[in-house]
Every structure is written in structure tokens, then in C-alpha cells.
Enzyme design. Structure first.
Site, PDB file in Angstrom:
ATOM      1  N   GLY A   5      16.527  -0.706  -2.382  1.00 13.23           N
ATOM      2  CA  GLY A   5      16.640   0.033  -1.120  1.00 13.23           C
ATOM      3  C   GLY A   5      16.693  -0.902   0.069  1.00 13.23           C
ATOM      4  N   ARG A  66      22.347  -0.258  -6.624  1.00  9.45           N
ATOM      5  CA  ARG A  66      21.610  -0.164  -7.893  1.00  9.45           C
ATOM      6  C   ARG A  66      22.570  -0.600  -8.997  1.00  9.45           C
ATOM      7  NH1 ARG A  66      16.465   0.944  -5.820  1.00  9.45           N
ATOM      8  NH2 ARG A  66      16.652   2.520  -4.208  1.00  9.45           N
ATOM      9  N   ASP A  97       9.988  -4.138  -6.000  1.00  5.81           N
ATOM     10  CA  ASP A  97       9.485  -4.504  -7.317  1.00  5.81           C
ATOM     11  C   ASP A  97      10.554  -4.431  -8.408  1.00  5.81           C
ATOM     12  OD1 ASP A  97       9.608  -1.759  -7.225  1.00  5.81           O
ATOM     13  OD2 ASP A  97       7.656  -1.420  -8.148  1.00  5.81           O
ATOM     14  N   THR A 120      10.869  -4.034   1.559  1.00  5.91           N
ATOM     15  CA  THR A 120      10.705  -2.642   1.160  1.00  5.91           C
ATOM     16  C   THR A 120       9.879  -1.900   2.194  1.00  5.91           C
ATOM     17  OG1 THR A 120       9.656  -1.156  -0.440  1.00  5.91           O
ATOM     18  CG2 THR A 120       8.816  -3.405  -0.366  1.00  5.91           C
ATOM     19  N   ASP A 122       8.188   0.687   1.689  1.00  8.16           N
ATOM     20  CA  ASP A 122       7.033   1.347   1.062  1.00  8.16           C
ATOM     21  C   ASP A 122       5.760   0.511   1.073  1.00  8.16           C
ATOM     22  OD1 ASP A 122       8.495   3.615   0.484  1.00  8.16           O
ATOM     23  OD2 ASP A 122       9.058   2.949  -1.518  1.00  8.16           O
ATOM     24  N   ASP A 124       4.678  -1.583  -1.119  1.00  7.52           N
ATOM     25  CA  ASP A 124       4.026  -1.371  -2.416  1.00  7.52           C
ATOM     26  C   ASP A 124       4.040  -2.609  -3.309  1.00  7.52           C
ATOM     27  OD1 ASP A 124       6.754  -1.415  -2.818  1.00  7.52           O
ATOM     28  OD2 ASP A 124       6.813   0.322  -4.148  1.00  7.52           O
ATOM     29  N   ARG A 166       7.669   7.108  -2.586  1.00 12.58           N
ATOM     30  CA  ARG A 166       7.748   7.699  -3.927  1.00 12.58           C
ATOM     31  C   ARG A 166       6.522   7.346  -4.759  1.00 12.58           C
ATOM     32  NH1 ARG A 166      11.883   5.211  -5.420  1.00 12.58           N
ATOM     33  NH2 ARG A 166      10.991   3.789  -6.955  1.00 12.58           N
TER      34      ARG A 166
END
Length: 317
Positions: A5, A66, A97, A120, A122, A124, A166
């Protein structure tokens, strides 16, 4: 290369990698569209002017995609052959990740030194206080929620706002606290819908008709629409609206913080390659550069401390 992303600040990281590499006498190539471009030999030599006037731009000039083909050995072998043909002997991978997992596998099979930079929204990735794009994304969410709160107050409504995340609830947590949300639902905590409903009944009894609920998209109850449905089952008279912020959080000009950490991480990624510090992830902990093996970065997830949820409960009362 940038992979997975997109995140605001990726261009600042690209710029830092290119110019630090050139300063140290390296040849620098940009891989277009992540692992897909590596397999398709869509690889371009970059010069200093190639990254001029991009630090303030969102997205990524190298594009991203992707790539299912990279999951297979034959795809990875094709990518390696393309790199070898151009004399490329080191990779800087800006992504999340999933991108790092691909890098770990690629290195194991073909011994290409890799350095990871966390790009990212996120946040994460284990081993860093910051990931490129998070600060911009959370500020975008805060700005949107502030505007929604104005109309929420005007109409005495309950609003359920879904933000990205997510597998990680950091955007929901940070934007929820910053906008005074009464409830924040995140993947790291099992949603107690009964407790949420009890709180809504209590606020209704106190004639507090406005209620802001911020939900991470990966929250285990099913997201904003399911939360709205459950509330209406219990309180049919509730004035409730749902707003899903979606991909607006990915775009926009990166914040000052994201530009700074991207520049710093990009610089140190090249330093790692020059020093022979391979297959590491470049992070920042306590304002110092922090390096951990790429494999460890993808195995361990960051944890949200219980203290944060206690703060939410107390400040929303």
C-alpha cells in the site's frame, strides 16, 4: 522500490535513498511497481534530478502493485536474473510487513542484501516508533472527524466513523483520542457490544445525545455498518449515521514529521548497505536509529498498551 500500500512520505524516502546513494558513489536504480516491476524488468536508472521536487508529493513516483507471481519460486528467480543482468547487488524496500516477508524469502534464496524502510499508514511494524505515512494519515482522519463532529453536534446524532486499520488499531486509537471519541473499537481488543450499548443508554439518560464512535476497519465485530445495525436493534429511535473515510487517508501531501523520518530512514538505509549491515529493518526508537533483522520485524506485531484504553474511558466520561 516501493511495495504494498502507498503511504504519504514514500517519495521523501525515495529521494533520500537516491541522493545518499549517489553521494557515496553508488549507481541507483528505481524498480517500478514493486516486485511486479522486478519480475518484468521495469527498472530505471535514477539520477539526482530524477527525484527533484517530489518530497512534498503523496503517493510514490515508483508506483506500487500487489504481485502474486512473486509468491512463486519461478517469479522470484526471474526477478533475481533481472537484477543480476543490471549489476544490482542491494535492495532498499520501502513498504509494510508483506513487502518485508518477500524480501526475507528473496534473500534466503538468492543472497541479495536487503534493507527495509517501514512505509505504511497502519504503523503495524515492530521495532520503530514511527512508520512513514502514519502521521499524515492520522491527521487526515482527525481533520475529517472534526468536520463530522460539527454536523453531529448540530443534529444531536450518534456517528460511527470507520478508519483504516485492517490488523492494527493505531489510526482509530490516535484519531479517536484526538477528537474526543466516546468509544474506540480496534482489532487488538475484542469488542464488547453490550458494554457499548450500556454506555449509550447511560449517555441518553444523562441527555447527552451526541456520541462519537471510531471504528478500525479490521475491528472484530464487523466494522461500522455492523455496529450501526446492532445499535439500531437495541435503540430503534437513535439518530445514527455511518461515515467510512476509506482511501482519503492514504493520499495528500506528507506532514513535516513524515518527510523528516522518511529522509532520515532513507539516508540510514544506504549507510547500512555501505557498512555491510544487511537484511535489517531501519526504524527509529526513542529518537535514535534502531536496526533489527527483517525476519524479526515481520514476526512480531506492535502492541497497544492497556493504558491507552483506560485513557479513552476516563476522558470520554
Amino acid at each position: 522500490m516501493t511495495s504494498g500500500g502507498d503511504a504519504p512520505g514514500m517519495n521523501a524516502a525515495i529521494r533520500a535513498v537516491v541522493r545518499t546513494g549517489l553521494y557515496n558513489g553508488l549507481e541507483v536504480y528505481g524498480v517500478m511497481r514493486g516486485y511486479q516491476g522486478m519480475i518484468e524488468d521495469d527498472i530505471t536508472k535514477l539520477e539526482s534530478r530524477s527525484v527533484a521536487n517530489i518530497i512534498q508529493r503523496g503517493g510514490t513516483i515508483l508506483k506500487t502493485a500487489r504481485c502474486k507471481e512473486f509468491f512463486e519460486y519461478e517469479g522470484r528467480k526471474k526477478a533475481y536474473e533481472n537484477l543480476k543482468r543490471k549489476g544490482i547487488n542491494g535492495l532498499v524496500i520501502i513498504g509494510g510487513d508483506g513487502s518485508f516477508r518477500g524480501a526475507v524469502k528473496f534473500n534466503e534464496e538468492f543472497n541479495i542484501p536487503c534493507v527495509g524502510i517501514a512505509g505504511t499508514i497502519d504503523k503495524d511494524i515492530h521495532g520503530t516508533d514511527f512508520t512513514i505515512g502514519f502521521d499524515t494519515a492520522v491527521n487526515t482522519a482527525v481533520e475529517a472527524i472534526d468536520k463530522i463532529r460539527d454536523t453531529m453536534d448540530a443534529h444531536d446524532r450518534i456517528f460511527v466513523i470507520e478508519v483504516m486499520g485492517r490488523d492494527a488499531g493505531y489510526i482509530a486509537l490516535h484519531s479517536g483520542i484526538a477528537t474526543g471519541a466516546e468509544n474506540i473499537l480496534i482489532p487488538e481488543r475484542k469488542t464488547d457490544i453490550d458494554e457499548l450499548l450500556k454506555g449509550l443508554h447511560e449517555t441518553k439518560r444523562r441527555k447527552k445525545l451526541v456520541n462519537l464512535i471510531v471504528v478500525a476497519e479490521g475491528e472484530n465485530f464487523g466494522g461500522a455498518d455492523e455496529v450501526q445495525k446492532k445499535i439500531l436493534e437495541e435503540i430503534p429511535s437513535a439518530e445514527i449515521r455511518v461515515c467510512i473515510l476509506g482511501h482519503i487517508q492514504r493520499g495528500g501531501s506528507p506532514s513535516c514529521l513524515d518527510r523528516l523520518i522518511a529522509s532520515r530512514m532513507g539516508y540510514h538505509a544506504i549507510e547500512c548497505l555501505i557498512e555491510g549491515r544487511f537484511n535489517v529493518f531501519v526504524g527509529i526508537l526513542n529518537n535514535k536509529m534502531h536496526y533489527i533483522p527483517l525476519a524479526d520485524a515481520v514476526k512480531t506485531k506492535g502492541k497497544i498498551a492497556d493504558e491507552w484504553m483506560k485513557i479513552v474511558k476516563i476522558l470520554a466520561s
